[in-house]
Write a protein that holds these residues in place. Structure first.
Motif, PDB file in Angstrom:
ATOM      1  N   LEU A 130       0.767  -1.276  -0.100  1.00 31.26           N
ATOM      2  CA  LEU A 130      -0.099   0.142  -0.008  1.00 31.26           C
ATOM      3  C   LEU A 130       0.864   1.329   0.103  1.00 31.26           C
ATOM      4  CD1 LEU A 130      -2.743   1.648   0.088  1.00 31.26           C
ATOM      5  CD2 LEU A 130      -2.480   1.022   3.039  1.00 31.26           C
ATOM      6  N   GLY A 131       1.929   1.263   0.749  1.00 31.75           N
ATOM      7  CA  GLY A 131       2.823   2.432   0.914  1.00 31.75           C
ATOM      8  C   GLY A 131       3.449   2.609  -0.449  1.00 31.75           C
ATOM      9  N   LEU A 132       3.830   1.805  -1.204  1.00 33.14           N
ATOM     10  CA  LEU A 132       4.773   1.620  -2.306  1.00 33.14           C
ATOM     11  C   LEU A 132       3.670   2.162  -3.482  1.00 33.14           C
ATOM     12  CD1 LEU A 132       6.794  -1.644  -2.487  1.00 33.14           C
ATOM     13  CD2 LEU A 132       7.618   0.741  -1.857  1.00 33.14           C
ATOM     14  N   VAL A 133       2.359   1.664  -3.466  1.00 41.86           N
ATOM     15  CA  VAL A 133       1.588   1.997  -4.375  1.00 41.86           C
ATOM     16  C   VAL A 133       1.294   3.659  -4.366  1.00 41.86           C
ATOM     17  CG1 VAL A 133      -0.971   1.996  -5.320  1.00 41.86           C
ATOM     18  CG2 VAL A 133       0.695  -0.234  -4.912  1.00 41.86           C
ATOM     19  N   ILE A 134       0.912   4.128  -3.120  1.00 38.68           N
ATOM     20  CA  ILE A 134       0.585   5.548  -2.675  1.00 38.68           C
ATOM     21  C   ILE A 134       1.764   6.507  -3.111  1.00 38.68           C
ATOM     22  CG2 ILE A 134      -0.065   7.195  -1.009  1.00 38.68           C
ATOM     23  CD1 ILE A 134      -1.688   4.945   0.299  1.00 38.68           C
ATOM     24  N   SER A 135       3.025   5.872  -2.743  1.00 39.11           N
ATOM     25  CA  SER A 135       4.098   6.861  -2.877  1.00 39.11           C
ATOM     26  C   SER A 135       4.456   6.838  -4.255  1.00 39.11           C
ATOM     27  CB  SER A 135       5.328   6.022  -2.111  1.00 39.11           C
ATOM     28  OG  SER A 135       5.100   5.944  -0.846  1.00 39.11           O
ATOM     29  N   TYR A 136       4.305   5.717  -5.286  1.00 43.93           N
ATOM     30  CA  TYR A 136       4.628   5.830  -6.694  1.00 43.93           C
ATOM     31  C   TYR A 136       3.545   6.488  -7.210  1.00 43.93           C
ATOM     32  CZ  TYR A 136       5.917   4.205 -11.215  1.00 43.93           C
ATOM     33  OH  TYR A 136       6.463   3.985 -12.445  1.00 43.93           O
ATOM     34  N   VAL A 137       2.306   6.644  -7.049  1.00 43.52           N
ATOM     35  CA  VAL A 137       1.055   7.465  -7.626  1.00 43.52           C
ATOM     36  C   VAL A 137       1.400   8.922  -7.192  1.00 43.52           C
ATOM     37  CG1 VAL A 137      -1.342   8.176  -7.246  1.00 43.52           C
ATOM     38  CG2 VAL A 137      -0.638   5.773  -7.520  1.00 43.52           C
ATOM     39  N   ILE A 138       1.931   9.264  -6.155  1.00 47.44           N
ATOM     40  CA  ILE A 138       2.129  10.653  -5.519  1.00 47.44           C
ATOM     41  C   ILE A 138       3.432  11.027  -6.312  1.00 47.44           C
ATOM     42  CG2 ILE A 138       3.058  11.946  -3.772  1.00 47.44           C
ATOM     43  CD1 ILE A 138       1.343  10.347  -1.814  1.00 47.44           C
ATOM     44  N   VAL A 139       4.321  10.446  -6.461  1.00 48.80           N
ATOM     45  CA  VAL A 139       5.646  10.870  -7.171  1.00 48.80           C
ATOM     46  C   VAL A 139       5.345  11.259  -8.870  1.00 48.80           C
ATOM     47  CG1 VAL A 139       7.720   9.999  -8.127  1.00 48.80           C
ATOM     48  CG2 VAL A 139       7.332   9.648  -5.595  1.00 48.80           C
ATOM     49  N   LYS A 140       4.439  10.334  -9.450  1.00 48.63           N
ATOM     50  CA  LYS A 140       4.087  10.199 -10.844  1.00 48.63           C
ATOM     51  C   LYS A 140       3.102  11.274 -10.980  1.00 48.63           C
ATOM     52  CE  LYS A 140       5.271   7.790 -13.680  1.00 48.63           C
ATOM     53  NZ  LYS A 140       6.258   7.948 -14.679  1.00 48.63           N
ATOM     54  N   GLY A 141       2.059  11.598 -10.254  1.00 49.45           N
ATOM     55  CA  GLY A 141       1.103  12.398 -10.348  1.00 49.45           C
ATOM     56  C   GLY A 141       1.146  13.883  -9.794  1.00 49.45           C
ATOM     57  N   LEU A 142       2.117  14.155  -8.904  1.00 57.44           N
ATOM     58  CA  LEU A 142       2.329  15.330  -8.430  1.00 57.44           C
ATOM     59  C   LEU A 142       2.750  16.577  -9.380  1.00 57.44           C
ATOM     60  CD1 LEU A 142       1.722  16.531  -5.651  1.00 57.44           C
ATOM     61  CD2 LEU A 142       4.289  16.189  -5.062  1.00 57.44           C
ATOM     62  N   GLY A 143       3.623  15.805 -10.455  1.00 56.22           N
ATOM     63  CA  GLY A 143       4.104  16.987 -11.216  1.00 56.22           C
ATOM     64  C   GLY A 143       2.772  17.521 -12.100  1.00 56.22           C
ATOM     65  N   ARG A 144       1.782  17.049 -12.330  1.00 56.53           N
ATOM     66  CA  ARG A 144       0.776  17.567 -13.425  1.00 56.53           C
ATOM     67  C   ARG A 144      -0.322  18.302 -12.165  1.00 56.53           C
ATOM     68  NH1 ARG A 144       0.257  16.751 -18.807  1.00 56.53           N
ATOM     69  NH2 ARG A 144      -1.385  18.279 -18.482  1.00 56.53           N
ATOM     70  N   PHE A 145      -0.062  18.474 -11.028  1.00 56.95           N
ATOM     71  CA  PHE A 145      -1.108  18.787  -9.955  1.00 56.95           C
ATOM     72  C   PHE A 145      -0.946  20.273  -9.869  1.00 56.95           C
ATOM     73  CE2 PHE A 145      -3.163  19.075  -5.776  1.00 56.95           C
ATOM     74  CZ  PHE A 145      -4.175  18.014  -6.057  1.00 56.95           C
ATOM     75  N   ASN A 146      -1.840  20.925 -10.854  1.00 58.28           N
ATOM     76  CA  ASN A 146      -2.031  22.379 -10.802  1.00 58.28           C
ATOM     77  C   ASN A 146      -3.358  22.759 -10.990  1.00 58.28           C
ATOM     78  OD1 ASN A 146      -2.447  21.854 -13.443  1.00 58.28           O
ATOM     79  ND2 ASN A 146      -0.329  21.983 -14.021  1.00 58.28           N
ATOM     80  N   LEU A 147      -3.796  24.262 -11.275  1.00 65.30           N
ATOM     81  CA  LEU A 147      -5.059  24.673 -11.213  1.00 65.30           C
ATOM     82  C   LEU A 147      -5.649  24.204 -12.661  1.00 65.30           C
ATOM     83  CD1 LEU A 147      -7.366  26.483 -10.250  1.00 65.30           C
ATOM     84  CD2 LEU A 147      -6.028  28.341 -11.287  1.00 65.30           C
TER      85      LEU A 147
END
Length: 297
Positions: free
Chosen positions: A47-64
């Protein structure tokens, strides 16, 4: 002689044996506790690995723009998932309107008014329904709604999600009402209240936090379902028009389509949408835990 035997019996040798036995059991307890924590870590690690990987991959496009623009076409740049969020909320809202009244009503009937024999079979059916694969639910919704209306629609998607939400709401409502002490019911009936008023004004208000916990968890599950929507609605990038619209965007189907697309921009949006879904599930879990702590019986 007897005095010496007593002294030897109460002396250091026996105390050392007892001390040694205590240390041995304490050591076993520590080893088992360590093993339990190790196994718990192994269970949480994926669970920690999945959440961490999603955060790393998705945070770059997290904007308005992610929350204000619609998904782009194949080779376009930029874009967001605003229409997919709106479509998901629309279908989950339809599912909630269908499943919450039925689920709460069924839970109240099971706990307060049904006979033990009927309640046993209904609980069994609810448990079976909760274990039915979501793709089977999608096929059922396709047969019942899509073929009947002769078109895909938002209503069909909401109907499929409502079936998935229903057993969770029924089970949590049933269990929440059973946790209310019998003394509360007897006290209400003892002062002249009917069974109906006792359930409506005493039992249900006491169980509302636990019922809200089940509703929140069912909403989180419905928001992340993909398979039922593949059989009930047609995915599109545009904004949803209504409950009978054939083309409806959704977060889960967007992730399914864009994650396998050959274009980097769409892949990045898929990861960003996955990040949003993870945040929604975490928020729903936190709310469910908060509602559960508010329950007092």
């Amino acid at each position: 002689m007897s005095s010496g035997a007593t002294t030897q019996q109460d002396g250091f040798p026996n105390e050392s044996i007892e001390s040694s036995g205590f240390d041995s059991s304490n050591l076993i307890e520590k080893l088992l506790t360590g093993l339990a924590f190790f196994l718990l870590g192994l269970a949480i690690l994926p669970l920690g690995l999945v959440i961490s990987y999603v955060i790393v991959k998705g945070l770059g496009r997290f904007n308005l723009a992610l929350f204000t623009e619609i998904p782009p076409t194949a080779m376009a740049e930029g874009g967001g998932v605003a229409s997919a969020i709106a479509g998901t909320l629309l279908m989950v809202g339809i599912a909630a309107v269908i499943s919450i009244p039925i689920g709460i009503g069924a839970g109240i009937y099971l706990s307060e008014f049904s006979s033990k024999k009927i309640a046993k079979w209904i609980r069994f059916a609810t448990n079976v329904l909760s274990g039915v694969p979501s793709i089977i639910v999608g096929i059922f919704a396709y047969s019942v709604v899509v073929l009947t209306m002769d078109k895909f629609s938002t209503l069909a998607g909401g109907f499929a999600l409502a079936i998935l939400m229903l057993p969770i709401i029924v089970r949590t409502t049933d269990e929440a009402l059973q946790l209310v002490p019998k003394d509360v019911r007897w006290a209400s009936v003892g002062v002249g209240a009917s069974s109906f008023h006792t359930v409506l004004q005493i039992v249900i208000p006491a169980a509302i936090p636990a019922i809200l916990t089940g509703i929140t968890l069912s909403l989180a599950r419905a928001a992340g379902e993909t398979a039922p929507l593949l059989f009930t609605v047609i995915f599109a990038q545009s904004w949803p028009d209504g409950i009978i619209d054939e083309t409806v965007p959704s977060m889960s189907v967007l992730i399914y389509n864009f994650a396998t697309a050959p274009y980097q921009n769409q892949q990045e949006l898929a990861w960003a949408a996955a990040f949003i879904l993870v945040l929604l599930v975490l928020l729903a879990s936190a709310l469910a835990r908060w509602f559960g702590q508010k329950a007092t019986y």
